[in-house]
Design a protein around this motif. Structure first.
Motif, PDB file in Angstrom:
ATOM      1  N   CYS A 108      43.437 -43.994 -47.226  1.00  0.00           N
ATOM      2  CA  CYS A 108      44.706 -44.301 -48.449  1.00  0.00           C
ATOM      3  C   CYS A 108      45.769 -44.542 -47.449  1.00  0.00           C
ATOM      4  O   CYS A 108      46.956 -44.465 -48.067  1.00  0.00           O
ATOM      5  CB  CYS A 108      44.666 -43.091 -49.266  1.00  0.00           C
ATOM      6  SG  CYS A 108      43.255 -42.887 -50.403  1.00  0.00           S
ATOM      7  N   ILE A 109      45.517 -44.670 -46.268  1.00  0.00           N
ATOM      8  CA  ILE A 109      46.910 -45.189 -45.332  1.00  0.00           C
ATOM      9  C   ILE A 109      47.301 -46.071 -45.172  1.00  0.00           C
ATOM     10  O   ILE A 109      48.373 -46.499 -45.386  1.00  0.00           O
ATOM     11  CB  ILE A 109      47.066 -43.873 -44.387  1.00  0.00           C
ATOM     12  CG1 ILE A 109      47.138 -42.673 -44.994  1.00  0.00           C
ATOM     13  CG2 ILE A 109      47.739 -44.514 -43.084  1.00  0.00           C
ATOM     14  CD1 ILE A 109      46.599 -41.401 -42.943  1.00  0.00           C
ATOM     15  N   VAL A 110      45.777 -47.211 -45.301  1.00  0.00           N
ATOM     16  CA  VAL A 110      46.424 -48.631 -45.043  1.00  0.00           C
ATOM     17  C   VAL A 110      46.927 -49.203 -46.752  1.00  0.00           C
ATOM     18  O   VAL A 110      47.802 -49.465 -46.533  1.00  0.00           O
ATOM     19  CB  VAL A 110      44.547 -49.392 -44.779  1.00  0.00           C
ATOM     20  CG1 VAL A 110      45.079 -50.615 -45.129  1.00  0.00           C
ATOM     21  CG2 VAL A 110      44.526 -48.775 -43.916  1.00  0.00           C
ATOM     22  N   ILE A 111      46.223 -49.030 -47.721  1.00  0.00           N
ATOM     23  CA  ILE A 111      47.027 -49.076 -48.483  1.00  0.00           C
ATOM     24  C   ILE A 111      48.403 -48.694 -49.049  1.00  0.00           C
ATOM     25  O   ILE A 111      49.474 -49.913 -49.110  1.00  0.00           O
ATOM     26  CB  ILE A 111      46.381 -48.341 -49.278  1.00  0.00           C
ATOM     27  CG1 ILE A 111      45.138 -49.144 -50.164  1.00  0.00           C
ATOM     28  CG2 ILE A 111      46.874 -48.743 -51.235  1.00  0.00           C
ATOM     29  CD1 ILE A 111      44.211 -48.279 -50.679  1.00  0.00           C
ATOM     30  N   PHE A 170      60.634 -39.181 -40.698  1.00  0.00           N
ATOM     31  CA  PHE A 170      59.133 -38.259 -41.161  1.00  0.00           C
ATOM     32  C   PHE A 170      58.555 -39.118 -42.071  1.00  0.00           C
ATOM     33  O   PHE A 170      57.228 -38.504 -42.799  1.00  0.00           O
ATOM     34  CB  PHE A 170      59.978 -37.242 -41.852  1.00  0.00           C
ATOM     35  CG  PHE A 170      60.807 -37.613 -43.265  1.00  0.00           C
ATOM     36  CD1 PHE A 170      60.088 -37.716 -44.240  1.00  0.00           C
ATOM     37  CD2 PHE A 170      62.441 -37.667 -42.605  1.00  0.00           C
ATOM     38  CE1 PHE A 170      60.558 -38.467 -45.276  1.00  0.00           C
ATOM     39  CE2 PHE A 170      63.225 -37.710 -43.946  1.00  0.00           C
ATOM     40  CZ  PHE A 170      62.828 -38.539 -45.112  1.00  0.00           C
ATOM     41  N   VAL A 171      58.469 -40.691 -42.122  1.00  0.00           N
ATOM     42  CA  VAL A 171      57.967 -41.768 -43.111  1.00  0.00           C
ATOM     43  C   VAL A 171      55.970 -41.185 -42.993  1.00  0.00           C
ATOM     44  O   VAL A 171      55.386 -40.651 -43.587  1.00  0.00           O
ATOM     45  CB  VAL A 171      58.143 -42.768 -43.622  1.00  0.00           C
ATOM     46  CG1 VAL A 171      56.845 -43.555 -44.248  1.00  0.00           C
ATOM     47  CG2 VAL A 171      59.530 -42.562 -43.713  1.00  0.00           C
ATOM     48  N   ASN A 172      55.499 -41.293 -41.608  1.00  0.00           N
ATOM     49  CA  ASN A 172      54.626 -41.077 -41.199  1.00  0.00           C
ATOM     50  C   ASN A 172      53.884 -40.083 -41.060  1.00  0.00           C
ATOM     51  O   ASN A 172      52.725 -39.880 -41.811  1.00  0.00           O
ATOM     52  CB  ASN A 172      54.710 -41.579 -39.769  1.00  0.00           C
ATOM     53  CG  ASN A 172      54.383 -42.979 -39.370  1.00  0.00           C
ATOM     54  OD1 ASN A 172      54.281 -43.550 -40.024  1.00  0.00           O
ATOM     55  ND2 ASN A 172      55.347 -43.302 -37.891  1.00  0.00           N
ATOM     56  N   ASN A 177      50.261 -36.283 -44.486  1.00  0.00           N
ATOM     57  CA  ASN A 177      50.519 -34.503 -45.438  1.00  0.00           C
ATOM     58  C   ASN A 177      50.052 -34.749 -46.798  1.00  0.00           C
ATOM     59  O   ASN A 177      49.352 -34.576 -47.413  1.00  0.00           O
ATOM     60  CB  ASN A 177      51.585 -34.534 -45.347  1.00  0.00           C
ATOM     61  CG  ASN A 177      51.999 -33.626 -44.018  1.00  0.00           C
ATOM     62  OD1 ASN A 177      51.280 -33.365 -43.090  1.00  0.00           O
ATOM     63  ND2 ASN A 177      53.172 -32.896 -43.348  1.00  0.00           N
ATOM     64  N   LEU A 178      50.329 -35.903 -47.708  1.00  0.00           N
ATOM     65  CA  LEU A 178      49.818 -36.065 -48.897  1.00  0.00           C
ATOM     66  C   LEU A 178      49.103 -36.825 -49.334  1.00  0.00           C
ATOM     67  O   LEU A 178      48.232 -36.650 -50.195  1.00  0.00           O
ATOM     68  CB  LEU A 178      50.964 -37.384 -48.908  1.00  0.00           C
ATOM     69  CG  LEU A 178      52.873 -37.026 -49.858  1.00  0.00           C
ATOM     70  CD1 LEU A 178      53.615 -38.673 -49.436  1.00  0.00           C
ATOM     71  CD2 LEU A 178      52.888 -35.822 -49.887  1.00  0.00           C
ATOM     72  N   VAL A 179      48.446 -37.433 -47.878  1.00  0.00           N
ATOM     73  CA  VAL A 179      47.199 -38.222 -47.709  1.00  0.00           C
ATOM     74  C   VAL A 179      46.279 -36.963 -48.135  1.00  0.00           C
ATOM     75  O   VAL A 179      45.244 -37.217 -48.675  1.00  0.00           O
ATOM     76  CB  VAL A 179      47.193 -39.548 -46.657  1.00  0.00           C
ATOM     77  CG1 VAL A 179      45.443 -39.921 -46.906  1.00  0.00           C
ATOM     78  CG2 VAL A 179      47.454 -41.006 -47.276  1.00  0.00           C
ATOM     79  N   GLY A 180      45.908 -36.456 -46.742  1.00  0.00           N
ATOM     80  CA  GLY A 180      45.699 -35.343 -46.494  1.00  0.00           C
ATOM     81  C   GLY A 180      45.575 -34.076 -48.295  1.00  0.00           C
ATOM     82  O   GLY A 180      44.855 -33.750 -48.042  1.00  0.00           O
TER      83      GLY A 180
END
Length: 252
Positions: A108-111, A170-172, A177-180
């Motif tokens: 999800c993070i890679v996408i 704060f983007v990272n 947080n959203l992926v978790g």
């Protein structure tokens, strides 16, 4: 040196591999053994020139400079601390489930990184793990700087604000947080608390490669049911976890 070796070997296997790679890859770039630009995620190079290693190296690499060194150490501590807590707590005895969580979050993070041109993915993956830990231990009281205390449920957002102050972005953290949250919602919240369909399940081949072990905190291959409580015994006795101990200089 034997003490350091004993400590390193005491880290659970999955966290140990991730932790070691997150030290090795940044120092490879720092020492110039590999041009650090070859370790970053550039969407055009991944999609058009098939630089398929970049999603992996971008997850493990972080630039070490006088301006970023402190932020790197902070997040390296988060990786060690909260990944260890999850691997030996909620996912104890279930390495396949823990690896699946990491893989799902990473994909999800890679996408997301490819879509918004995010070149470094270390912090998002670490924050996604921290977020999941906070959901499993949401009622645990954690301590932050200057003696402030709050429930672990708020910890990912407090860290987002903290890293924004010291890092300027704060983007990272928000991505992590959203992926978790997406993982926890699809794996536990929606099917168990809301009675919905189970959209996520660990593939069988991961169970064959990493079979469950008896004696885990959550049982033998059984995920938590009905609002996972604070299961992490390593998070502190009596429902309290002093998060700041290992973070402040001279703590642990």
């Amino acid at each position: 040196m034997s003490d350091i070796g004993d400590w390193f070997r005491s880290i659970p296997f999955i966290t140990r591999c991730w932790f070691a790679a997150s030290i090795a890859v940044p120092f490879i770039g720092k020492l110039g053994l590999v041009d650090f630009r070859n370790l970053l995620l550039f969407p055009e190079l991944v999609l058009s020139r098939f630089h398929l290693w970049r999603p992996v190296t971008a997850t493990l690499y972080f630039p070490i400079t006088p301006n970023t060194g402190f932020l790197y150490l902070v997040n390296l501590y988060f990786l060690y601390h909260y990944s260890t807590r999850l691997e030996t707590g909620a996912f104890d005895g279930r390495p396949a489930d823990y690896i699946f969580m990491l893989l799902f979050n990473w994909i999800c993070i890679v996408i997301t990184g490819l879509l918004i041109n995010m070149q470094l993915l270390m912090i998002p993956l670490i924050m996604s793990v921290l977020y999941v830990w906070a959901q499993f231990n949401k009622d645990t009281v954690v301590s932050f700087w200057f003696g402030t205390q709050f429930k672990a449920h708020y910890l990912p957002w407090v860290i987002l604000g903290f890293n924004f102050i010291i890092g300027g972005s704060f983007v990272n953290e928000l991505t992590g947080n959203l992926v978790g949250h997406l993982y926890f919602f699809l794996m536990f919240k929606y099917p168990m608390d809301l009675g919905g369909r189970a959209f996520l399940s660990t593939p069988e081949f991961l169970y064959r490669l990493f079979p469950n072990r008896r004696g885990g905190v959550s049982g033998f291959g059984v995920p938590p049911t009905r609002r996972p409580a604070a299961q992490d015994n390593a998070g502190g006795l009596g429902g309290r976890h002093n998060w700041g101990q290992g973070f402040r200089l001279g703590g642990e």
